[in-house]
Design an enzyme around this catalytic site. Structure first.
Site, PDB file in Angstrom:
ATOM      1  N   HIS A 272      -2.610   7.522   6.834  1.00 21.85           N
ATOM      2  CA  HIS A 272      -1.617   8.413   6.227  1.00 21.85           C
ATOM      3  C   HIS A 272      -2.270   9.691   5.703  1.00 21.85           C
ATOM      4  O   HIS A 272      -1.681  10.773   5.789  1.00 21.85           O
ATOM      5  CB  HIS A 272      -0.889   7.726   5.064  1.00 21.85           C
ATOM      6  CG  HIS A 272       0.294   6.922   5.459  1.00 21.85           C
ATOM      7  ND1 HIS A 272       1.425   7.472   6.025  1.00 21.85           N
ATOM      8  CD2 HIS A 272       0.540   5.592   5.338  1.00 21.85           C
ATOM      9  CE1 HIS A 272       2.313   6.522   6.244  1.00 21.85           C
ATOM     10  NE2 HIS A 272       1.796   5.367   5.848  1.00 21.85           N
TER      11      HIS A 272
ATOM     12  N   GLY B 183       0.836  -1.188   0.000  1.00 18.31           N
ATOM     13  CA  GLY B 183       0.000   0.000   0.000  1.00 18.31           C
ATOM     14  C   GLY B 183       0.872   1.240   0.000  1.00 18.31           C
ATOM     15  O   GLY B 183       2.024   1.198   0.431  1.00 18.31           O
TER      16      GLY B 183
ATOM     17  N   HIS C  93      -4.452   1.487   7.422  1.00 14.03           N
ATOM     18  CA  HIS C  93      -3.086   2.028   7.488  1.00 14.03           C
ATOM     19  C   HIS C  93      -2.918   3.178   6.491  1.00 14.03           C
ATOM     20  O   HIS C  93      -2.416   4.254   6.847  1.00 14.03           O
ATOM     21  CB  HIS C  93      -2.095   0.889   7.200  1.00 14.03           C
ATOM     22  CG  HIS C  93      -0.666   1.287   7.233  1.00 14.03           C
ATOM     23  ND1 HIS C  93       0.206   0.844   8.201  1.00 14.03           N
ATOM     24  CD2 HIS C  93       0.070   2.076   6.400  1.00 14.03           C
ATOM     25  CE1 HIS C  93       1.411   1.346   7.967  1.00 14.03           C
ATOM     26  NE2 HIS C  93       1.362   2.097   6.869  1.00 14.03           N
ATOM     27  N   GLU C  94      -3.344   2.962   5.248  1.00 17.84           N
ATOM     28  CA  GLU C  94      -3.154   3.993   4.212  1.00 17.84           C
ATOM     29  C   GLU C  94      -4.082   5.189   4.422  1.00 17.84           C
ATOM     30  O   GLU C  94      -3.666   6.332   4.210  1.00 17.84           O
ATOM     31  CB  GLU C  94      -3.347   3.389   2.817  1.00 17.84           C
ATOM     32  CG  GLU C  94      -2.376   2.278   2.474  1.00 17.84           C
ATOM     33  CD  GLU C  94      -0.912   2.607   2.711  1.00 17.84           C
ATOM     34  OE1 GLU C  94      -0.515   3.797   2.594  1.00 17.84           O
ATOM     35  OE2 GLU C  94      -0.150   1.673   3.022  1.00 17.84           O
TER      36      GLU C  94
ATOM     37  N   CYS D 178       5.978  -0.068   7.495  1.00 16.19           N
ATOM     38  CA  CYS D 178       5.611   1.074   6.662  1.00 16.19           C
ATOM     39  C   CYS D 178       6.814   1.476   5.819  1.00 16.19           C
ATOM     40  O   CYS D 178       7.937   1.537   6.326  1.00 16.19           O
ATOM     41  CB  CYS D 178       5.178   2.240   7.554  1.00 16.19           C
ATOM     42  SG  CYS D 178       4.667   3.705   6.654  1.00 16.19           S
ATOM     43  N   LEU D 179       6.568   1.770   4.548  1.00 18.99           N
ATOM     44  CA  LEU D 179       7.642   2.192   3.664  1.00 18.99           C
ATOM     45  C   LEU D 179       8.261   3.514   4.116  1.00 18.99           C
ATOM     46  O   LEU D 179       9.409   3.791   3.803  1.00 18.99           O
ATOM     47  CB  LEU D 179       7.125   2.314   2.228  1.00 18.99           C
ATOM     48  CG  LEU D 179       6.620   1.018   1.597  1.00 18.99           C
ATOM     49  CD1 LEU D 179       6.029   1.288   0.220  1.00 18.99           C
ATOM     50  CD2 LEU D 179       7.736  -0.016   1.510  1.00 18.99           C
TER      51      LEU D 179
ATOM     52  N   GLN E 194       3.030  10.022   1.186  1.00 23.01           N
ATOM     53  CA  GLN E 194       4.311   9.316   1.237  1.00 23.01           C
ATOM     54  C   GLN E 194       5.197   9.636   0.041  1.00 23.01           C
ATOM     55  O   GLN E 194       6.393   9.379   0.083  1.00 23.01           O
ATOM     56  CB  GLN E 194       4.089   7.806   1.330  1.00 23.01           C
ATOM     57  CG  GLN E 194       3.490   7.372   2.652  1.00 23.01           C
ATOM     58  CD  GLN E 194       3.281   5.883   2.682  1.00 23.01           C
ATOM     59  OE1 GLN E 194       2.259   5.378   2.218  1.00 23.01           O
ATOM     60  NE2 GLN E 194       4.266   5.165   3.211  1.00 23.01           N
TER      61      GLN E 194
END
Length: 161
Positions: A137, A46, A133-134, A91-92, A51
């Site tokens: 963000h 995701g 999660h996304e 997480c990226l 991000q």
């Protein structure tokens, strides 16, 4: 399509609230394509627009639960949630940190697809986790704000026979 730079924890853009998309344009579709390519290049499941430095309510998700499982969501909104699951997340934007997080087992998300058509995703299990999660963000929330405990996999022990 292009691979974009992923912002890392500490970058102030990750803590800002993203603006809704008024209309799904070619520019938004290019952003969605770039985000998908960036997510796959980083081996993620995701990615949210903040991000990659864009404060728009846009995410891409691929729970890898089947062929062609990539979903591009514009203005995603959780309209229903229930149940509970606890699992390990990463997480990226926060490399090399994993932790357990409590999320709903089920979410219903309303969004626009890349053609501007309204859709509903009734997600359970892992896809529900990714969506939560996304969407966090998009609201300036990182999973480390919600974690229960840091996850440290046991060190592998070499056995010599």
């Amino acid at each position: 399509m292009a691979i974009r730079n992923i912002r890392i924890d500490g970058d102030p853009i990750l803590r800002k609230i993203s603006r809704p998309v008024d209309q799904v344009t070619d520019r938004i579709r290019v952003l969605l394509d770039d985000m998908a390519e960036t997510m796959y290049d980083a081996d993620g499941v995701g990615l949210a627009a903040p991000q990659v430095g864009i404060l728009r309510r846009v995410i891409v998700v691929d729970p890898r639960d089947g062929e062609d499982s990539l979903v591009k969501l514009v203005n995603p909104e959780i309209i229903e949630k229930d149940g509970e699951q606890i699992g390990v997340e990463g997480c990226l934007s926060i490399p090399e940190f994993n932790a357990t997080v409590k999320r709903p087992e089920h979410v219903k998300v309303k969004y626009l697809d890349e053609n501007g058509q309204e859709k509903i995703w009734d997600a359970h299990g892992f896809p529900a986790v990714i969506l939560c999660h996304e969407i966090d963000h998009l609201n300036g929330i990182l999973f480390k704000d919600k974690y229960i405990e840091e996850y440290k996999p046991e060190e592998l022990v070499e056995i010599n026979d």
